[in-house]
Scaffold this motif. Structure first.
Motif, PDB file in Angstrom:
ATOM      1  N   GLY A   1       7.015  -6.266   2.127  1.00 56.19           N
ATOM      2  CA  GLY A   1       6.464  -7.396   1.383  1.00 56.19           C
ATOM      3  C   GLY A   1       7.546  -8.236   0.714  1.00 56.19           C
ATOM      4  O   GLY A   1       7.455  -8.550  -0.468  1.00 56.19           O
TER       5      GLY A   1
ATOM      6  N   THR B   1       8.220  -5.963  -2.472  1.00 56.69           N
ATOM      7  CA  THR B   1       7.038  -5.765  -3.328  1.00 56.69           C
ATOM      8  C   THR B   1       6.128  -4.660  -2.784  1.00 56.69           C
ATOM      9  O   THR B   1       5.075  -4.406  -3.344  1.00 56.69           O
ATOM     10  N   LYS B   2       6.532  -4.030  -1.692  1.00 59.35           N
ATOM     11  CA  LYS B   2       5.701  -2.985  -1.079  1.00 59.35           C
ATOM     12  C   LYS B   2       6.572  -1.807  -0.638  1.00 59.35           C
ATOM     13  O   LYS B   2       7.657  -2.010  -0.102  1.00 59.35           O
TER      14      LYS B   2
ATOM     15  N   TYR C   1       3.461   1.908  -5.767  1.00 59.67           N
ATOM     16  CA  TYR C   1       4.086   0.805  -6.509  1.00 59.67           C
ATOM     17  C   TYR C   1       3.957  -0.555  -5.841  1.00 59.67           C
ATOM     18  O   TYR C   1       4.763  -1.443  -6.087  1.00 59.67           O
ATOM     19  N   LYS C   2       2.929  -0.706  -5.062  1.00 59.24           N
ATOM     20  CA  LYS C   2       2.677  -1.994  -4.420  1.00 59.24           C
ATOM     21  C   LYS C   2       2.553  -3.080  -5.488  1.00 59.24           C
ATOM     22  O   LYS C   2       1.837  -2.908  -6.475  1.00 59.24           O
ATOM     23  N   GLY C   3       3.267  -4.189  -5.300  1.00 58.92           N
ATOM     24  CA  GLY C   3       3.189  -5.300  -6.253  1.00 58.92           C
ATOM     25  C   GLY C   3       4.319  -5.287  -7.277  1.00 58.92           C
ATOM     26  O   GLY C   3       4.536  -6.257  -7.983  1.00 58.92           O
ATOM     27  N   SER C   4       5.039  -4.191  -7.329  1.00 50.56           N
ATOM     28  CA  SER C   4       6.152  -4.070  -8.264  1.00 50.56           C
ATOM     29  C   SER C   4       7.422  -4.569  -7.558  1.00 50.56           C
ATOM     30  O   SER C   4       7.711  -4.181  -6.442  1.00 50.56           O
ATOM     31  N   LYS C   5       8.134  -5.444  -8.236  1.00 54.99           N
ATOM     32  CA  LYS C   5       9.262  -6.125  -7.567  1.00 54.99           C
ATOM     33  C   LYS C   5      10.590  -5.387  -7.710  1.00 54.99           C
ATOM     34  O   LYS C   5      10.901  -4.882  -8.781  1.00 54.99           O
TER      35      LYS C   5
END
Ligand SMILES: *[C@@H]1O[C@H](CO)[C@@H](O)[C@H](O)[C@H]1NC(C)=O
Ligand SMILES: *[C@@H]1O[C@H](CO)[C@@H](O)[C@H](O)[C@H]1NC(C)=O
Ligand SMILES: *[C@@H]1O[C@H](CO)[C@@H](O)[C@H](O)[C@H]1NC(C)=O
Length: 203
Positions: A149, A160-161, A184-188
């Motif tokens: 991502g 992000t994925k 931790y999907k969405g965590s940069k």
């Protein structure tokens, strides 16, 4: 009076042109992020070892310089070996090619993922397979951009994925795994490096 009208028209026309041009520039502009292929690295373990040796001698935070700039670690990166295409804006395809394992490395200090307590250094490897043994079959080819991502933000690339989570080195010398369910999907995390490994090459 005539001159005034002509001048006004000229200014209006100019403004419109400029507005139009700005709009066009915004939609079809070039991506503000650097060439991600320059973050390809080959000798991950050596580099990590070098960096961490250095931290233990100096500070706690592994804020290593860009090791890719060191002559002795410079990769002779052959960009044509990577499958890479550019679309509009920052749309990209980036793939290691057939029969490679892929991993992306990030630094917990440049990430929203929390640094685990018993980590020997702040680096993590986001994996494309948990099967790391010599005799395992080749991993599937994946597009790093969709798999991790990857997005462009503030002139930098961020993952992000983490579909299979990430691995880090514990203070007990053991390889540890975290968030293997993709939690931790969405965590940069800033994309620090990525690498492609041959099927039989140990990660
Ligand atoms: C780079 O890789 C391509 C594709 O594998 C190959 O054809 C080319 O000869 C390589 N170039 C160098 C300098 O190794
Ligand atoms: C990525 O690859 C797919 C399949 O080849 C293609 O349809 C798509 O346009 C490519 N996207 C970019 C951004 O290059
Ligand atoms: C893993 O951690 C141990 C203990 O801190 C250290 O000696 C070793 O060099 C580390 N390995 C890597 C690959 O960073």
């Amino acid at each position: 009076m005539n001159w005034f009208i002509i001048l006004s028209l000229f200014f209006i026309w100019n403004f419109q042109q400029c507005h139009c041009c700005m709009k066009w520039k915004r939609s079809a502009d070039n991506c503000e992020c650097p060439d991600i292929r320059d973050r390809y690295i080959d000798k991950w373990n050596e580099i990590k070892g070098y960096c961490c040796m250095k931290i233990r001698r100096s500070v706690d935070i592994c804020d290593c310089p860009d090791i890719r700039d060191r002559d002795d670690n410079r990769n002779e990166i052959n960009k044509t070996e990577l499958w890479y295409t550019e679309g509009p804006g920052c749309a990209r395809n980036l793939s290691c090619g057939i029969h490679y394992r892929t991993f992306l490395a990030f630094n917990f200090h440049e990430s929203e993922n929390p640094l685990p307590d018993a980590a020997s250094d702040p680096f993590a490897e986001a994996l494309s397979t948990l099967d790391l043994y010599h005799d395992t079959p080749p991993a599937r080819t994946l597009n790093l951009f969709s798999y991790y991502g990857i997005i462009c933000e503030n002139k930098d690339w961020y993952a992000t994925k983490y579909p299979l989570g990430f691995a880090y080195n514990g203070t007990d010398y053991k390889r540890k795994y975290m968030a293997t369910g993709g939690e931790y999907k969405g965590s940069k995390s800033r994309v620090w490096l990525f690498t492609c490994k041959m099927p039989r090459e140990f990660l």
